[in-house]
Design a protein around this motif. Structure first.
Motif, PDB file in Angstrom:
ATOM      1  N   ARG B 125       0.809  -1.385  -0.145  1.00  0.00           N
ATOM      2  CA  ARG B 125      -0.118  -0.121  -0.023  1.00  0.00           C
ATOM      3  C   ARG B 125       0.946   1.145   0.073  1.00  0.00           C
ATOM      4  NH1 ARG B 125      -5.111  -2.000   1.262  1.00  0.00           N
ATOM      5  NH2 ARG B 125      -5.709   0.082   0.393  1.00  0.00           N
ATOM      6  N   SER B 131      -6.028   8.104   3.310  1.00  0.00           N
ATOM      7  CA  SER B 131      -7.443   8.057   3.233  1.00  0.00           C
ATOM      8  C   SER B 131      -7.911   7.088   2.305  1.00  0.00           C
ATOM      9  CB  SER B 131      -7.907   9.139   2.536  1.00  0.00           C
ATOM     10  OG  SER B 131      -7.649   9.356   1.193  1.00  0.00           O
ATOM     11  N   ALA B 132      -7.063   5.886   1.735  1.00  0.00           N
ATOM     12  CA  ALA B 132      -7.538   4.912   1.089  1.00  0.00           C
ATOM     13  C   ALA B 132      -7.590   3.727   2.092  1.00  0.00           C
ATOM     14  CB  ALA B 132      -7.045   4.632  -0.141  1.00  0.00           C
ATOM     15  N   LEU B 133      -6.950   3.836   3.300  1.00  0.00           N
ATOM     16  CA  LEU B 133      -6.694   2.779   4.056  1.00  0.00           C
ATOM     17  C   LEU B 133      -7.768   2.604   5.152  1.00  0.00           C
ATOM     18  CD1 LEU B 133      -2.864   3.620   5.389  1.00  0.00           C
ATOM     19  CD2 LEU B 133      -3.652   2.029   3.651  1.00  0.00           C
ATOM     20  N   SER B 134      -7.931   1.444   5.540  1.00  0.00           N
ATOM     21  CA  SER B 134      -8.992   1.035   6.590  1.00  0.00           C
ATOM     22  C   SER B 134      -8.480   1.322   7.870  1.00  0.00           C
ATOM     23  CB  SER B 134      -9.390  -0.300   6.702  1.00  0.00           C
ATOM     24  OG  SER B 134      -8.247  -1.019   7.296  1.00  0.00           O
ATOM     25  N   GLY B 135      -9.295   1.683   9.028  1.00  0.00           N
ATOM     26  CA  GLY B 135      -8.840   2.301  10.115  1.00  0.00           C
ATOM     27  C   GLY B 135      -7.448   1.416  10.700  1.00  0.00           C
ATOM     28  N   GLY B 136      -7.787   0.024  10.757  1.00  0.00           N
ATOM     29  CA  GLY B 136      -6.523  -0.531  11.126  1.00  0.00           C
ATOM     30  C   GLY B 136      -5.351  -0.427  10.549  1.00  0.00           C
TER      31      GLY B 136
ATOM     32  N   ARG E  11     -15.151  -1.180  -4.752  1.00  0.00           N
ATOM     33  CA  ARG E  11     -14.338  -0.914  -3.676  1.00  0.00           C
ATOM     34  C   ARG E  11     -14.407  -2.060  -2.596  1.00  0.00           C
ATOM     35  NH1 ARG E  11     -14.787   4.236   0.362  1.00  0.00           N
ATOM     36  NH2 ARG E  11     -14.745   5.300  -1.657  1.00  0.00           N
ATOM     37  N   ALA E  12     -13.310  -2.545  -2.225  1.00  0.00           N
ATOM     38  CA  ALA E  12     -13.297  -3.562  -1.547  1.00  0.00           C
ATOM     39  C   ALA E  12     -13.707  -4.947  -1.950  1.00  0.00           C
ATOM     40  CB  ALA E  12     -14.074  -3.212  -0.150  1.00  0.00           C
ATOM     41  N   PRO E  31     -11.883  -9.058   9.302  1.00  0.00           N
ATOM     42  CA  PRO E  31     -10.468  -8.543   9.445  1.00  0.00           C
ATOM     43  C   PRO E  31     -10.490  -7.114   9.141  1.00  0.00           C
ATOM     44  CG  PRO E  31     -10.367 -10.064   7.725  1.00  0.00           C
ATOM     45  CD  PRO E  31     -11.930 -10.309   8.324  1.00  0.00           C
ATOM     46  N   ASN E  32      -9.350  -6.359   9.323  1.00  0.00           N
ATOM     47  CA  ASN E  32      -9.279  -5.085   8.736  1.00  0.00           C
ATOM     48  C   ASN E  32      -9.156  -5.133   7.310  1.00  0.00           C
ATOM     49  OD1 ASN E  32      -6.762  -4.490  11.338  1.00  0.00           O
ATOM     50  ND2 ASN E  32      -8.786  -3.403  10.980  1.00  0.00           N
ATOM     51  N   GLY E  33      -9.913  -4.047   6.724  1.00  0.00           N
ATOM     52  CA  GLY E  33      -9.882  -3.888   5.092  1.00  0.00           C
ATOM     53  C   GLY E  33     -10.849  -4.995   4.469  1.00  0.00           C
ATOM     54  N   ALA E  34     -11.667  -5.514   5.387  1.00  0.00           N
ATOM     55  CA  ALA E  34     -12.605  -6.728   4.738  1.00  0.00           C
ATOM     56  C   ALA E  34     -13.951  -5.928   3.874  1.00  0.00           C
ATOM     57  CB  ALA E  34     -13.216  -7.490   5.857  1.00  0.00           C
ATOM     58  N   GLY E  35     -14.097  -4.827   4.243  1.00  0.00           N
ATOM     59  CA  GLY E  35     -15.097  -3.925   3.634  1.00  0.00           C
ATOM     60  C   GLY E  35     -16.399  -3.666   4.626  1.00  0.00           C
ATOM     61  N   GLN E  81     -16.641   4.968  12.954  1.00  0.00           N
ATOM     62  CA  GLN E  81     -15.364   4.345  13.680  1.00  0.00           C
ATOM     63  C   GLN E  81     -14.624   5.581  14.213  1.00  0.00           C
ATOM     64  OE1 GLN E  81     -13.139   2.052  10.601  1.00  0.00           O
ATOM     65  NE2 GLN E  81     -12.338   0.724  12.099  1.00  0.00           N
ATOM     66  N   GLU E 158     -17.901  -0.630  14.964  1.00  0.00           N
ATOM     67  CA  GLU E 158     -16.973  -0.696  16.188  1.00  0.00           C
ATOM     68  C   GLU E 158     -17.354   0.050  17.230  1.00  0.00           C
ATOM     69  OE1 GLU E 158     -13.075  -1.534  14.792  1.00  0.00           O
ATOM     70  OE2 GLU E 158     -13.633  -2.157  12.940  1.00  0.00           O
TER      71      GLU E 158
HETATM   72  N1  LIG Z   1     -11.901   6.149  -0.327  1.00  0.00           N
HETATM   73  C1  LIG Z   1     -11.458   4.956  -0.533  1.00  0.00           C
HETATM   74  N2  LIG Z   1     -10.922   4.882  -1.869  1.00  0.00           N
HETATM   75  C2  LIG Z   1     -10.161   3.696  -2.282  1.00  0.00           C
HETATM   76  N3  LIG Z   1     -10.317   2.314  -1.491  1.00  0.00           N
HETATM   77  C3  LIG Z   1     -10.747   2.615  -0.284  1.00  0.00           C
HETATM   78  C4  LIG Z   1     -11.270   3.704   0.251  1.00  0.00           C
HETATM   79  N4  LIG Z   1     -11.753   3.696   1.628  1.00  0.00           N
HETATM   80  C5  LIG Z   1     -11.380   2.567   1.710  1.00  0.00           C
HETATM   81  N5  LIG Z   1     -10.774   1.656   0.897  1.00  0.00           N
HETATM   82  C6  LIG Z   1     -10.620   0.417   0.783  1.00  0.00           C
HETATM   83  O1  LIG Z   1     -11.505  -0.484   0.786  1.00  0.00           O
HETATM   84  C7  LIG Z   1     -11.057  -1.706   1.702  1.00  0.00           C
HETATM   85  C8  LIG Z   1     -12.207  -1.870   2.828  1.00  0.00           C
HETATM   86  O2  LIG Z   1     -12.236  -0.735   3.593  1.00  0.00           O
HETATM   87  P1  LIG Z   1     -12.998  -0.642   4.875  1.00  0.00           P
HETATM   88  O3  LIG Z   1     -12.737   0.719   5.610  1.00  0.00           O
HETATM   89  O4  LIG Z   1     -14.218  -0.929   4.527  1.00  0.00           O
HETATM   90  O5  LIG Z   1     -12.499  -1.688   5.654  1.00  0.00           O
HETATM   91  P2  LIG Z   1     -12.917  -2.154   7.334  1.00  0.00           P
HETATM   92  O6  LIG Z   1     -13.400  -3.597   7.005  1.00  0.00           O
HETATM   93  O7  LIG Z   1     -13.962  -1.191   7.761  1.00  0.00           O
HETATM   94  O8  LIG Z   1     -11.608  -2.263   7.973  1.00  0.00           O
HETATM   95  P3  LIG Z   1     -11.261  -1.572   9.436  1.00  0.00           P
HETATM   96  O9  LIG Z   1     -11.558  -2.926  10.580  1.00  0.00           O
HETATM   97  O10 LIG Z   1      -9.754  -1.641   9.405  1.00  0.00           O
HETATM   98  O11 LIG Z   1     -11.748  -0.486   9.710  1.00  0.00           O
HETATM   99  C9  LIG Z   1      -9.799  -1.544   2.110  1.00  0.00           C
HETATM  100  O12 LIG Z   1      -8.734  -2.379   1.477  1.00  0.00           O
HETATM  101  C10 LIG Z   1      -9.504   0.027   1.952  1.00  0.00           C
HETATM  102  O13 LIG Z   1      -7.961   0.240   1.524  1.00  0.00           O
END
Ligand SMILES: Nc1ncnc2c1ncn2[C@@H]1O[C@H](COP(=O)(O)OP(=O)(O)OP(=O)(O)O)[C@@H](O)[C@H]1O
Ligand SMILES: Nc1ncnc2c1ncn2[C@@H]1O[C@H](COP(=O)(O)OP(=O)(O)OP(=O)(O)O)[C@@H](O)[C@H]1O
Ligand SMILES: [Mg+2]
Ligand SMILES: [Mg+2]
Lengths: 226, 342, 265, 265, 342
Positions: B125, B131-136, E11-12, E31-35, E81, E158
């Motif tokens: 990544r 901003s494109a990352l999830s919280g974790g 996305r995701a 898990p993290n990033g699952a969507g 979150q 969460e």
């Molecule tokens: N604005 C965005 N543009 C592109 N991709 C994004 C964007 N926001 C999130 N993503 C991608 O979408 C995927 C899912 O993100 P999401 O935030 O839904 O995860 P999550 O399950 O809530 O994780 P966490 O437990 O870490 O919060 C991740 O791979 C993330 O990188």
């Protein structure tokens, strides 16, 4: 440019109302005096006076009013080279049915005068006094062009402006002469400046303006001879 | 170089002595609003002390009313509770930022940053925006960013809070490994006792800005001094006065123990040690209870009782019980841990 | 906090130096002006009726123009920043145009539309009997026209910098876009709005060319301070400097007292 | 996204209505101007040397003035927003002053200080042999003086609205205040800086009074478009309108093409 | 009114069918990033779907390419979150905001908001700004803000992540109580299995945007289908083929079980079921292991083994072991849970 001698420059600070006529005279002068170039700085007379007093590198000052010439401490023997006479300006077709100065006292008509602080305002005051009219203006313009603009756009029924301005405005504005105009003229003084970098050519330019060729150009533009 | 600090601040009524030896990891554990974040901010130089001092080795960092070293001149690394990543930089640039700020050439900084991103499992990544990352994921980048500068004092504000259980295991293990190798001092703030046990060499428990207990994590976990800690490590805690193996509890009950003691003592016991039944059992240490709540866990059911005690029951044990009826509880004296209260 | 001056480190020279040069550049000419001010004349000038009147009129018109600009300009900024409009780029550039237009030409443009013979001016006249040129209302219109772009562009910049997720939170709470704007977005970009308002007010207060062209110059009705200054400059430059200094003093006083009340420290 | 127009609900009338009125207010006068433009004259005017020269000079000077303003003004804004200075309120109000000063008086003030007889002007002359008045450099100075407050105030507003905690994060990473400013603060307030720069450039481009007073009106050297418009107004009002329209068209083109490249969408 | 949704988004790589009955709490675990966050945002109307649909009762909320109801017209409540409190309002105004937005008079809105603040234990902070709250306090305010509007669909991202262990217990119990009384549909996102067990009526596990398992929390916990879930609920998982009580594991080992089965099966067992010793034990189901890590918990030590298995040892059991030496592990066939893999 001539090959024999380097070009010499005369810097002329002239009132904005002289823009067209001085540009033409300058061209004539350059033709008659190879090797001399005229550079003009056209602006309001008071701004020019300020600039000269702050050390601007000017050779000649042509002011639209004696008062501004007086502010310049450095002017050598100013002479009046031309005059400008007032005229009533009305929009095309004269929608306000203006016939003479008497209408300037009519509160129902929209009237523009120049502010007293500027030369055309001072002249207008004299003219109205001579005609025995108490003016009822709706606005006191900062310069004659502003007054003329309002006439051109039909915002006012009449304004007191210079003959030269009516002439320059073309078909959109009609001029009405009035008898008291002769008593309300504005003198244009010209002078070489004491610290002129190029005093010799400056003197020659002033003489050129005062010559017949200069006078003819000025008369053609609507100015009257002094 | 060891950290020696006494953090006194009006905000959060903080009055916290803190010493950390090189290589040591001190975990500050406390409930919400106890002043943990405030303490870390003071150590980082983001808040000035009102009293006390902060010294790292021979360097005085803060000593009101005179000394104050601004944050950028303190060799600290900090992971913020809410990440605070730079949104306009890529993930890689975020991690490389601290190295660049310390004058390391761009190329070296980037390749080191990439190594750190690999460590937290986010090398793929690297080019993206935070901003494109999830919280974790964001949390892990923040961790990498702080570790990358190899600071002398590492400050971690709940670095694992946003991680999911699986990632958390992994990152916790990695973090533990790194912290073992880390020659500097570490202060880690958390309210998760598992993190505290897994990562801490020493535990400082604060409540309302004051230290309520301190010691080795194991020791604190086995001898909780306050209800908060007992809760946290999953033990029941009651207080009383011991006279040999007879304990008179604060509520008047008398219990038997197997350890002789005297004076004011704490008695701790596991929720699994409580047996519930509809009738009073014959043995000692039995009392009548009221059920205040039931919580389902994966393999056991936690039954909340009055006096903030709780019992863990297996599905079979639960099947025979009617939780709405009158109940008796009992504990085996051998299951009680008795120790001096401070 | 405790009395200690605990700063986050010394201010870096590379920032402080240009800042000082910039400040000097802005302030030195004013100092020059103050040095040349004929202070002896000040009291008489100040209490001559014309000046008081012009000052009052200036403050009134600039404040009214600012109100007009805020009421129309903040929504415009919001639409530009948030509305998914086609042709937003063009609209945004058009909004900037009155900045570039020489004020006198701006005045002419206003006359062409709102003047006696302008299409809108004719409507206003026949429907409401309202004529804007040569009236105080005309001054407000001219000042608003010239000053509004400053407000719109500052506020739009602030809105773009604000976190849109906070607006999402408001939406999930059932807030309409208007409520969200009013209660969430606007307060969160307050510093930007205040900056824009200050710019707008100051620009309106100093406005000259469009005012005299559109509204003319009549003492007590349309002669604001800049017009008085300009005319004084024609006959008596010293007096013009005195008047300018009065205008400056008043605006500095107003800005220094008001602005920090809104924004704090 | 998918082609669907998925908006967050209709734009509220209470915002859209004033926005439309505001837009009409800003754009209608321009339409009026365009309707009166003698289009037939446009080509000849456009290719007369004087106009081309004035246009070039205008763009050059406005851009140089903007560079000066950014270099000096952004640090000044930062010091005002972040530096713990005594007397910040006063300084901030002083910075606003050139906005209120009628531009002609501003020009006089510049002459008083930087003119050949002014204290700073004399120094510049004797040390470096530089004389600013009546030169192209003088135009840049006059425009910068008038336009800088716009930049400073916009950028300061943006800085105040930015989250200071992100700067704290940078500090714990060892970044000096200068590095933090350059790499963290400035990029995060980019929209505000761009808005300020646009205001500044547009204001410089339209600047007239201070320029003609301080730098004079020498064709090819100091005659910018607004000055050319002023002179044309003296002799041929139609030509003045044509020139204004040319200035407008160029500035709209520049703003529409540049601005969105910086800020996006 | 029940929720019926099929969330499809690029996305995701999200492709998530989701139905929630009135009063039901569906927990989305992953898990993290699952969507997970992405899915909630789509339900709230903050992101448009690319395929599928969202219906609540008879109302279509989103059905590309035609229908789309904007978020403020969906009766949802959402806890983000990262809280997203309004910084310029007091805590009380934050909570009252949703009520005010729905046209409830100021006074009523405020008193109801205060009641909600009491519920989350923050009534005394009502007048303060969110910036003066600690992380956990802010989270609780966000919770109160979402609950105050009494939405038909409650979305919780969460909601307990930032709470300390003690507060978490309390807020979780309160939340569970509220959710029980709550007549609407609830979707709760978490990566904490305890939250999932305590709060969920049904569990949907997603990994990489796809559903990997779904069912009653108890059932999912006892019959994990993937390594992720097994990890999460603290079980070891191995796969194989059953033939009666003989299981051939995927790595070739043969194990004995007490439950007869046939075909592809999963075998789950608790970490406590593993016995470690230096020599091979006599019984069945023994194999040689390597220790990959050790983690100290309050009362037990978790030993990580190869094949991503782990064993929980009591201090006494640990005392006799040298973890660096060669080790054998074994499990009692009675401790194995055997079930069909899907
Ligand atoms: N604005 C965005 N543009 C592109 N991709 C994004 C964007 N926001 C999130 N993503 C991608 O979408 C995927 C899912 O993100 P999401 O935030 O839904 O995860 P999550 O399950 O809530 O994780 P966490 O437990 O870490 O919060 C991740 O791979 C993330 O990188
Ligand atoms: N900017 C501030 N101004 C005034 N009081 C504050 C400020 N920030 C925090 N506090 C108060 O100080 C106390 C301690 O806050 P702090 O953030 O240090 O808690 P914490 O231990 O980190 O809690 P958490 O686990 O929830 O993060 C709290 O009561 C909080 O309300
Ligand atoms: Mg905290
Ligand atoms: Mg998420």
């Amino acid at each position: 440019s001539s090959s024999q001698e380097p070009t010499r420059t005369v810097t002329v600070f002239a009132a904005a109302s002289l823009t067209e006529v001085f540009t033409a005279i300058g061209k004539d002068f350059e033709a008659a005096n190879p090797g001399v170039r005229i550079t003009f700085n056209f602006a309001g007379s008071s701004a020019l006076a300020q600039q000269i007093n702050q050390g601007a590198p000017a050779d000649v000052f042509a002011s639209a009013a004696p008062a501004n010439m007086k502010q310049v401490t450095d002017a050598l023997a100013p002479v009046t080279f031309t005059r400008n006479q007032l005229e009533i300006a009305v929009p095309k077709g004269n929608p306000g049915k203006i016939t003479g100065l008497a209408d300037f006292g009519d509160a129902n008509r929209k009237i523009a005068l120049c502010a007293e602080q500027v030369p055309c305002g001072a002249a207008a005051k004299k003219a109205l006094a001579a005609a025995g009219v108490t003016g009822a203006p709706d606005t006191l313009e900062q310069d004659v062009k502003a007054a003329l603009t309002k006439v051109r756009l039909g915002e006012v029924d009449a304004a007191l402006v210079y003959r030269t301005d009516v002439k320059a405005a073309g078909a959109e504005v009609e001029g009405i002469d009035f008898p008291e105009a002769a008593s309300a003229v504005n003198d244009y003084p010209i002078a070489v400046l004491g610290k002129a970098p190029n005093a010799a050519d400056a003197k020659r330019f002033v003489d050129f303006v005062l010559s017949d060729r200069g006078k003819t150009a000025l008369t053609n533009a609507g100015f009257t001879a002094p | 170089m060891s950290l020696d600090a006494l953090l006194q601040m009006d905000r959060a009524c903080l009055d916290l002595p803190l010493t950390v030896e090189p290589g040591e990891v001190v975990v500050v554990l406390g409930p919400n609003g106890a002043g943990k974040t405030t303490a870390l901010r003071a150590l980082a130089g983001l808040l000035p002390l009102q009293g006390g001092h902060i010294r790292l080795g021979n360097h005085v960092w803060d000593a009101p009313p005179k000394e104050f070293v601004p944050p950028q001149q303190r060799p600290v690394g900090m992971v913020f509770q809410d990440y605070l990543l730079f949104q306009h930089m890529s993930v890689l640039e975020n991690v490389a930022f601290g190295l660049r700020a310390r004058g390391i050439p761009r190329h070296t900084a980037r390749s080191r940053a990439l190594t750190w991103l690999e460590t937290v499992g986010l090398a793929d990544r690297a080019r993206e925006r935070p901003s494109a990352l999830s919280g974790g994921q964001a949390q892990r980048v923040a961790l990498a960013r702080a570790l990358a500068t190899e600071p002398e004092l590492l400050l971690l504000d709940e670095p694992l809070a946003a991680l999911d259980a699986a990632t958390r295991l992994r990152v916790r293990a990695e973090l533990a490994r790194h912290l073992r190798d880390f020659p500097g001092c570490t202060v880690l703030v958390t309210h998760d006792p598992v993190d505290a046990m897994a990562l801490g060499d020493r535990l400082v428990v604060i409540e309302d800005g004051q230290v309520t207990q301190t010691g080795a994590p194991r020791d604190v976990a086995q001898h909780p001094g306050t209800d908060y800690i007992a809760h946290l490590v999953g033990l029941n805690l009651v207080r009383g006065k011991a006279n040999g193996t007879i304990v008179t509890l604060d509520n008047g009950d008398t219990w038997m123990t197997t350890t002789a003691a005297s004076g004011a003592i704490n008695v701790a016991f596991a929720p699994t040690a409580i047996r519930l039944s509809h009738t009073r059992t014959q043995g000692p240490n039995a009392w009548q209870v009221t059920v205040t709540g039931v919580e389902q866990h994966a393999h056991t059911t936690r039954v909340h009782l009055d006096r903030s005690l709780s019992a863990d029951l297996s599905p079979t044990a639960l099947a025979d019980l009617d939780l709405d009826g009158p109940l008796w509880a009992s504990v085996d004296p051998a299951d009680l841990r008795v120790y001096k209260s401070r | 906090m405790n009395g200690r001056r605990v700063s986050r480190g010394r201010l870096p020279a590379v920032l402080v130096l240009p800042a000082l040069v910039g400040l000097a550049f802005l302030v030195l000419p004013l100092v020059g002006l103050l040095l040349r001010t004929p202070w002896a004349e000040l009291p008489t000038r100040l209490f001559s009726t014309g000046v008081g009147e012009a000052l009052q009129l200036s403050l009134l018109c600039a404040s009214l123009a600012t109100v007009v600009c805020v009421v129309l300009g903040v929504p415009l900024a919001w639409v530009l920043a948030r509305g998914e409009l086609p042709g937003r780029r063009l609209i945004r550039a058009l909004v900037t145009v009155p900045l570039v237009l020489p004020p006198v030409v701006g005045g002419v443009a206003l006359l062409l539309v709102l003047g006696r013979r302008g299409p809108v001016g004719e409507l206003l006249d026949s429907w409401f009997g309202v004529s804007l040129p040569f009236t105080t209302a005309g001054v407000v219109v001219a000042e608003a026209f010239v000053a509004m772009p400053f407000l719109v562009i500052s506020v739009e910049g602030a809105l773009r910098a604000a976190d849109p997720r906070i607006e999402e939170a408001a939406a999930t709470l059932g807030a309409s876009r208007w409520l969200t704007f009013r209660r969430v977005t606007l307060p969160s970009v307050m510093p930007g709005v205040v900056a824009g308002t200050v710019l707008c007010w100051a620009r309106a207060l100093g406005e000259f060319g469009a005012t005299i062209t559109f509204a003319g110059n009549f003492p007590g009705e349309t002669t604001t301070m800049p017009l008085a200054v300009y005319l004084a400059l024609e006959s008596d430059p010293q007096a013009a400097i005195v008047l300018s200094v009065v205008l400056l003093a008043v605006s500095v006083a107003v800005l220094a007292s008001l602005r920090d009340r809104w924004v704090g420290g």
